[in-house]
Design an enzyme around this catalytic site. Structure first.
Site, mmCIF file in Angstrom:
data_model
loop_
_atom_site.group_PDB
_atom_site.id
_atom_site.type_symbol
_atom_site.label_atom_id
_atom_site.label_comp_id
_atom_site.label_asym_id
_atom_site.label_seq_id
_atom_site.Cartn_x
_atom_site.Cartn_y
_atom_site.Cartn_z
ATOM 1 N N ASP A 43 0.878 -1.569 -0.029
ATOM 2 C CA ASP A 43 0.102 0.469 0.005
ATOM 3 C C ASP A 43 0.655 0.990 -0.059
ATOM 4 O OD1 ASP A 43 1.082 0.090 2.708
ATOM 5 O OD2 ASP A 43 -0.735 -1.040 3.245
ATOM 6 N N ASP A 45 1.485 5.400 1.211
ATOM 7 C CA ASP A 45 1.163 6.472 2.390
ATOM 8 C C ASP A 45 1.732 7.647 1.762
ATOM 9 O OD1 ASP A 45 -0.590 4.586 3.977
ATOM 10 O OD2 ASP A 45 1.090 3.973 4.993
ATOM 11 N N ASP A 123 9.350 5.724 14.054
ATOM 12 C CA ASP A 123 9.780 4.760 14.020
ATOM 13 C C ASP A 123 11.518 4.703 14.014
ATOM 14 O OD1 ASP A 123 8.698 3.673 12.271
ATOM 15 O OD2 ASP A 123 7.544 2.083 13.469
HETATM 16 P P1 ATP Z 1 3.988 -2.373 6.512
HETATM 17 O O1 ATP Z 1 3.016 -1.856 5.857
HETATM 18 O O2 ATP Z 1 5.111 -3.273 5.892
HETATM 19 O O3 ATP Z 1 3.784 -2.495 7.978
HETATM 20 P P2 ATP Z 1 5.292 0.798 6.700
HETATM 21 O O4 ATP Z 1 6.438 0.926 7.328
HETATM 22 O O5 ATP Z 1 4.085 1.163 6.025
HETATM 23 O O6 ATP Z 1 5.091 -1.775 7.099
HETATM 24 P P3 ATP Z 1 2.374 1.367 8.579
HETATM 25 O O7 ATP Z 1 2.276 0.710 9.929
HETATM 26 O O8 ATP Z 1 2.034 1.162 7.569
HETATM 27 O O9 ATP Z 1 4.101 0.138 8.899
HETATM 28 O O10 ATP Z 1 2.612 2.470 8.830
HETATM 29 C C1 ATP Z 1 3.693 3.678 7.565
HETATM 30 C C2 ATP Z 1 4.714 4.860 8.350
HETATM 31 O O11 ATP Z 1 4.356 5.153 9.406
HETATM 32 C C3 ATP Z 1 6.038 3.682 8.383
HETATM 33 O O12 ATP Z 1 6.076 3.308 7.847
HETATM 34 C C4 ATP Z 1 6.568 4.700 9.887
HETATM 35 O O13 ATP Z 1 7.571 5.806 9.087
HETATM 36 C C5 ATP Z 1 4.863 5.667 10.483
HETATM 37 N N1 ATP Z 1 4.417 5.226 11.626
HETATM 38 C C6 ATP Z 1 3.445 3.873 11.742
HETATM 39 N N2 ATP Z 1 3.369 3.420 13.384
HETATM 40 C C7 ATP Z 1 4.266 4.160 13.235
HETATM 41 C C8 ATP Z 1 4.980 3.739 15.235
HETATM 42 N N3 ATP Z 1 4.446 2.987 15.825
HETATM 43 N N4 ATP Z 1 5.452 5.220 15.193
HETATM 44 C C9 ATP Z 1 6.556 5.621 14.428
HETATM 45 N N5 ATP Z 1 5.875 5.913 13.370
HETATM 46 C C10 ATP Z 1 5.510 4.967 12.748
HETATM 47 MG MG MG Z 2 2.462 0.624 5.340
#
Ligand code: ATP
Ligand code: MG
Length: 410
Positions: A43, A45, A123
């Site tokens: 996905d 963002d 994070d």
């Molecule tokens: P995936 O979707 O593969 O799990 P992702 O990195 O896209 O990985 P998401 O949970 O979709 O994870 O979050 C998107 C972004 O938002 C992350 O890449 C990070 O930059 C930020 N983020 C998400 N959760 C947190 C958190 N708990 N603390 C800090 N930043 C976060």
């Molecule tokens: Mg994601």
């Protein structure tokens, strides 16, 4: 370096539209990280300096969601893109928009900020890359690209503080390191050991979401092993990983099976895994004198689901699925008269049969039950009848009490 071909056209159009309206807008987070690592993102963002209300005004098909963390969902017929406003994440006096509890956990984070500020509240450095598909430039304030090249998970800021703010980051570090085959920085490892216990305070709804990301993404077994090695499994699963040999094997087999199904694009459900993970506990609660007490068995089902619910929420729709699989295990052991036909017709027969095979694989005792049911499904009705007649000790078959493999009953 990044190929725009791999990016959703809809996501690019949203970035363009925001920029046309004089806002900053970037693809951000997991999608940029994955593109840089040669993985196709699941996905996309977007981050922008437009506020949720301003975003809403530009895009008709959108809605504002969340309270703790406000976001805008923009959708078309087939896609949904999450757009987040830059946050400052600073903890100076504010109007109740950033709230932490006594352990430092962030309860609400809605203070808008600049791009640079937004990078620091993310994070890990590899998750803090901002890509503009129009200029094709990447903004990297935290050496994220360097850490991708070095294949390292590095926290932004002191992980002790960051993991207190949000304990789920422990699980996220493990998940990303396994997904990307990156090493976890030493500081992060220490923070997981010291702050992992704070996962106890995380809402069961959020932990269920994380549970699904951990176990339904195709590397469930690998994730489980690492979570156990950091002693965190108790924050996701009721049964203790130090319990019996059989229960550990059963969980492993269920996870392997899930990974295989993901690989083969077969359907997967958290219900199946939860049924497997809780099965040994159900038997433990239903046992009396090395036999299964049916009254206890039926009484314990809801009780165990309730206990697991305290850890991870289990959406209602999975409850009857899980209980059906459990009850069908009893029925699969009963092969006389009309019972096998009834069991076979049950809408959850297939899942229950798959689970039976997993129980057999986890057990070192011999059992012909799985094979018998494999044949039963393939046979015509005359052969099915013969199969039932061939069972030698009918009286033994008749007894539910004999159900279960020896190891399950120890
Ligand atoms: P995936 O979707 O593969 O799990 P992702 O990195 O896209 O990985 P998401 O949970 O979709 O994870 O979050 C998107 C972004 O938002 C992350 O890449 C990070 O930059 C930020 N983020 C998400 N959760 C947190 C958190 N708990 N603390 C800090 N930043 C976060
Ligand atoms: Mg994601």
């Amino acid at each position: 370096m990044i190929k725009n071909k791999k990016i959703s056209k809809f996501a690019i159009s949203i970035v363009e539209e925001l920029q046309k309206n004089k806002f900053q807008a970037y693809l951000v987070g997991g999608c940029v990280r994955d593109l840089m690592c040669g993985i196709t993102p699941k996905d996309f963002d977007i981050a922008t300096n437009a506020t949720p209300n301003e975003i809403r005004k530009i895009f008709k098909a959108s809605r504002i969601i969340g309270k703790r963390f406000k976001l805008v969902h923009i959708f078309n017929r087939s896609e949904l893109i999450e757009v987040a406003t830059f946050r400052s994440g600073v903890d100076e006096a504010n109007e109740g928009n950033l709230v932490t509890d006594h352990s430092g956990k962030i309860l609400r984070d809605n203070i808008w900020g600049t791009l640079e500020q937004d990078t620091f509240r993310r994070d890990f450095t590899i998750n803090a890359l901002y890509y503009c598909p129009i200029s094709r430039k990447i903004e990297d304030y935290n050496s994220g690209i360097n850490h991708i090249n070095k294949r390292k998970i590095v926290s932004i800021g002191d992980p002790m503080k960051r993991f207190s703010e949000d304990p789920v980051r422990s699980l996220r570090a493990i998940r990303f390191s396994n997904k990307l085959n990156f090493k976890i920085d030493k500081d992060i490892k220490n923070a997981i050991y010291k702050k992992g216990h704070l996962l106890e305070n995380i809402s069961n709804a959020r932990l269920f979401d994380e549970f699904c990301k951990i176990f339904l993404g195709g590397i469930a077994e690998k994730n489980f092993n690492k979570i156990v090695s950091f002693n965190l499994s108790r924050y996701l699963i009721l049964t203790d990983s130090n319990s019996s040999d059989f229960s550990q094997k059963l969980i492993k087999e269920a996870l392997k099976n899930t990974d295989k199904r993901v690989e083969n694009n077969q359907s997967i459900t958290p219900g199946f895994l939860i049924a497997a993970m809780l099965w040994p506990e159900l038997l433990r609660k239903s046992r009396s004198n090395k036999e299964i007490n049916l009254r206890k068995f039926f009484r314990s089902m809801d009780q165990i689901l309730r206990e697991q619910q305290k850890i991870t929420a289990i959406p209602r729709k999975f409850h009857s699925y899980i209980k059906d699989i459990w009850v069908l295990q009893l029925k699969l052991h009963s092969r006389i008269g009309k019972q096998p036909y009834k069991t076979f017709k049950h809408p959850r027969f297939r899942a229950a049969y798959d689970f039976l095979l997993i129980r057999e694989r986890a057990s070192s005792c011999y059992s012909d039950l799985g094979e018998w049911w494999t044949k039963f499904q393939k046979n015509n009705s005359a052969s099915q009848k013969q199969q039932i007649l061939n069972l030698k000790d009918i009286s033994e078959e008749n007894s539910f009490k004999k159900f279960g493999f020896q190891e399950e009953l120890i």
